[in-house]
Design a protein around this motif. Structure first.
Motif, short mmCIF file in Angstrom:
data_model
loop_
_atom_site.label_atom_id
_atom_site.label_comp_id
_atom_site.label_asym_id
_atom_site.label_seq_id
_atom_site.Cartn_x
_atom_site.Cartn_y
_atom_site.Cartn_z
N ALA A 144 -0.27 0.62 3.53
CA ALA A 144 0.14 -0.76 3.87
C ALA A 144 1.64 -0.81 4.15
N TRP A 145 2.42 -0.03 3.38
CA TRP A 145 3.87 0.01 3.59
C TRP A 145 4.19 0.57 4.98
N SER A 146 3.58 1.70 5.33
CA SER A 146 3.82 2.28 6.66
C SER A 146 3.36 1.31 7.75
N TRP A 147 2.24 0.66 7.53
CA TRP A 147 1.71 -0.29 8.51
C TRP A 147 2.70 -1.43 8.73
N ALA A 148 3.22 -1.99 7.66
CA ALA A 148 4.14 -3.12 7.78
C ALA A 148 5.45 -2.70 8.44
N MET A 149 5.98 -1.53 8.07
CA MET A 149 7.28 -1.09 8.58
C MET A 149 7.21 -0.58 10.02
N LEU A 150 6.02 -0.19 10.49
CA LEU A 150 5.88 0.33 11.85
C LEU A 150 5.11 -0.62 12.76
N HIS A 151 4.82 -1.82 12.27
CA HIS A 151 4.08 -2.79 13.08
C HIS A 151 5.01 -3.34 14.17
N GLY B 40 -5.34 12.07 5.06
CA GLY B 40 -4.08 12.64 4.60
C GLY B 40 -3.08 11.57 4.25
N ALA B 41 -1.79 11.94 4.26
CA ALA B 41 -0.72 11.05 3.83
C ALA B 41 -0.36 10.06 4.93
N ALA B 42 0.14 8.92 4.51
CA ALA B 42 0.60 7.91 5.47
C ALA B 42 1.87 8.39 6.15
N VAL C 101 -7.24 -1.40 14.58
CA VAL C 101 -6.98 -2.66 13.88
C VAL C 101 -5.49 -2.86 13.62
N LEU C 102 -4.65 -2.02 14.20
CA LEU C 102 -3.22 -2.06 13.88
C LEU C 102 -2.62 -3.44 14.10
N THR D 277 -1.22 8.61 14.11
CA THR D 277 -1.74 8.85 12.76
C THR D 277 -1.88 7.54 12.00
N LEU D 278 -0.99 6.59 12.26
CA LEU D 278 -1.10 5.29 11.59
C LEU D 278 -2.30 4.52 12.12
N ARG D 279 -2.44 4.48 13.43
CA ARG D 279 -3.60 3.79 14.02
C ARG D 279 -4.91 4.39 13.52
N ALA D 280 -4.94 5.72 13.49
CA ALA D 280 -6.16 6.39 13.06
C ALA D 280 -6.42 6.15 11.57
N GLY D 281 -5.35 6.16 10.78
CA GLY D 281 -5.51 6.00 9.34
C GLY D 281 -6.03 4.63 8.95
#
Length: 683
Positions: free
Chosen positions: A184-191, A148-150, A255-256, A164-168
């Protein structure tokens, strides 16, 4: 229920035995056999325990709870304990029943929608918001399993990244798929290990656009991540006292925070932040500047695309001045500077000239004069636009400074007869380019610089005082080189001789010695030494047979012109670098620097947060009054050896990092101190 209808379902209903109705067990089950007091419902929850259970509630509390269910569970002023009791049933259905019951698993999307609705009504309660938000993430992870969506970074806390981010991102790694830009945007902003700086929050649209462009430019389809052994673990502590902590594994690699993608994303965020920093500072200081030319000039190149509305007047002017088939052209500078909103009305300052040159750079166009290359600030008069064909320098090298200095003198001499031949100009520029080893970008600019000098109608007036500062030997050296410049095309016209005589006089040299120097340049070169081995007399003719077309005859020099020996002229021109050093001060229009002051005694200063000693001192002085005039602020900056605009930026950036507000606010003719931000900085 006792003659009343409870719409919407999603509750547990049934009679409990004595062994089932115990502390922290079956707390969410509505038992229809238990008494209800409809006469005086406990709407305020006065009879409720901290751990509510329907079977242990008072009849008055049961009545209030059922009335809330009957009303559609929307009453915003309902006692939060009743909301939690209903919430317990949702947790049980998703975390207990759904493990074994397919029907319960099918209810998960509906339960998720209900949790989102409850948050919209009762999210103001911090306790409920905490449980419901975390439960919402668990539901999303159970439903989507990373598909689904990021997740939207604005809806989550990066200190606790959503499941959901970890799973995605784990799913992309497991399936060896590239990570799309939105993930990648969500990953960077929520890392949790990437810390966004001010430009990320102050210019969110520009920052995300720049991130997207650079991510796609670097990875095309997306970054590929190597899967790790660790699995994404799902752990949730329910609000219901009757349920224990739930732990599940989604069977996708976690892999977060893996080292390689973390390093890549962090570097990308930092590069975008650094390149947006200047733009962010301007918007922070002048929010109304967004979309104006000064703001557009500070945008990174990747964002300088498309039909930007504020850029249209400049594009039109460049298009008129430089059609597709024109490499460089003169124009009236005021037509361009009038489009630029100056910081100070009616005054075109150096900062404005730099910003305008940066804006033209982004359009692939250079301008002469350019203050970044040492020119004075001009707001009107002739100027030259040229197409950039090589990387342009933004600061003048010693070699380029020498070339422009020599061109200044050359323009004065060459234009003496109001007829600067193309051969004369091209020969001079070619010589300077080769002898001073200029870069391709500098060579491109040098031609435009000479065109501007010739368009400026330079004269010899005003040079006497500055030429007089040279020693006798230096003035003689300059005079000889001026003669070589005039003779660069092999011919010196009578008008050029007259100009040389004036230059000689300005230099304190005998004007008639011009002829002596010209005579020296016409002397026959020395005969070469005799050969000591066989030499080629006539080279073999290996070319095609036939008759060569003779070159066109060279135009006859004007009457009275002097013919010179090109070899000797070239030898004189080799001294150009030495002469340039002498002339640099002669043609420098900037005022002389004042004598250096002795260093001030070192004073120990208590630093304020991230500020250095100078800015800490300035901040403490500003705290003495609630507001300051511009003049007084400038005086304080002078005392601490700081530039006013730069000091404002540094102080406000530090305050925003600490208090999320600037410490000095511009209120037109005065600067107002923000007491809250000042207190936070000095705390």
């Amino acid at each position: 229920m006792a003659g009343r209808s409870l719409p919407g379902g999603m509750i547990y209903l049934g009679k409990l035995s004595r062994g089932e109705a115990v502390f922290r067990h079956n707390v969410e089950v509505v038992d229809p056999t238990l008494p209800i007091d409809w006469r005086k419902p406990d709407l305020a929850g006065q009879d409720m325990d901290y751990w509510p259970a329907y079977h242990s509630m008072t009849p008055r509390s049961r009545a209030a709870y059922l009335l809330w269910l009957e009303s559609g569970r929307w009453a915003p002023d309902a006692y939060i304990g009743y909301v939690f009791l209903y919430f317990y049933g949702l947790e049980r259905r998703a975390l207990v029943d759904a493990r074994q019951d397919p029907d319960a698993r099918a209810d998960l999307p509906r339960i998720l929608g209900e949790v989102v609705r409850l948050l919209s009504v009762y999210g103001g309660n911090s306790s409920f918001r905490g449980y419901a938000t975390e439960f919402q993430q668990v539901l999303c992870a159970l439903i989507t399993k990373g598909e689904g969506a990021a997740p939207d970074p604005a809806e989550h806390d990066r200190w606790s990244p959503p499941l959901t981010l970890r799973a995605g991102v784990g799913r992309f790694a497991a399936e060896k798929l590239p990570v799309p830009v939105e993930w990648a945007w969500s990953w960077a902003m929520l890392h949790p290990e990437i810390y966004p700086r001010t430009p990320v929050t102050r210019c969110p649209d520009e920052f995300r656009a720049l991130f997207n462009v650079r991510y796609q430019a670097r990875y095309t389809d997306g970054m590929k991540v190597r899967p790790l052994k660790g699995r994404v673990a799902l752990s949730y502590r329910p609000a219901s006292g009757g349920l224990g902590t739930t732990s599940l594994s989604l069977d996708v690699p976690d892999v977060l925070t893996a080292a390689a993608p973390t390093k890549a994303l962090k570097a990308l965020v930092e590069s975008c932040t650094d390149d947006l920093d200047a733009y962010s500072r301007l918007i922070g200081r002048q929010p109304e500047a967004a979309g104006t030319l000064p703001a557009l000039a500070l945008l990174p190149d990747e964002l300088f695309t498309g039909d930007l509305d504020g850029l249209r007047p400049v594009r039109d002017l460049v298009g008129r001045t430089l059609p597709d088939d024109v490499r460089q052209a003169r124009f009236e500078l005021a037509d361009l500077t009038s489009l630029w909103p100056s910081r100070t009305p009616g005054k075109f300052a150096k900062a404005d000239a730099v910003g305008l040159a940066q804006l033209l750079d982004k359009l692939g166009v250079g301008i002469e004069p350019d203050v970044r290359m040492g020119a004075s600030v001009h707001s009107a008069g002739p100027a030259v636009l040229f197409r950039v064909t090589a990387a342009q320098p933004t600061t003048a090298t010693p070699e380029y400074t020498a070339a422009t200095t020599l061109l200044h003198l050359a323009a004065v001499v060459s234009a003496a007869d109001d007829d600067v031949s193309a051969a004369e100009r091209d020969h001079l520029v070619s010589h300077l380019e080769s002898s001073l080893h200029l870069t391709p970008g500098e060579r491109c600019r040098l031609t435009a610089h000479l065109d501007w000098l010739l368009a400026s109608k330079l004269k010899l007036t005003g040079l006497t005082k500055r030429l007089g500062a040279l020693t006798d030997a230096q003035r003689s050296h300059v005079a000889e080189f001026a003669t070589a410049i005039a003779a660069v095309d092999g011919v010196v016209s009578p008008a050029e001789v007259d100009t040389l005589r004036k230059i000689y006089k300005l230099l304190g040299q005998e004007p008639d010695s011009v002829y002596t120097e010209l005579h020296a340049l016409t002397a026959t070169p020395a005969r070469p030494a005799p050969a000591t081995e066989p030499v080629v007399v006539v080279p073999a003719d290996t070319g095609p047979t036939g008759h060569l077309i003779p070159p066109p005859p060279k135009p006859e020099p004007p009457a009275g012109a002097i013919r010179l020996d090109p070899a000797l002229v070239e030898a004189k021109m080799r001294e150009s670098a030495a002469v340039a050093a002498l002339l640099a001060d002669v043609f420098d229009d900037e005022p002389d620097e004042t004598a250096p002051q002795p260093p001030a005694p070192v004073v120990e200063v208590e630093l304020v947060g991230p500020l250095d000693a100078a800015h800490s001192t300035l901040l403490r002085k500003l705290a003495a009054h609630p507001s300051w005039s511009r003049a007084d602020f400038d005086a304080l900056c002078a005392e601490t050896a700081l530039l006013p605009e730069g000091a404002l930026d540094v102080l406000n950036e530090a305050a925003i990092e600490v208090a999320d507000e600037p410490v000095v606010e511009d209120d037109g003719d005065k600067l107002v101190i923000n007491d809250y931000a000042m207190g936070e900085l000095l705390a």
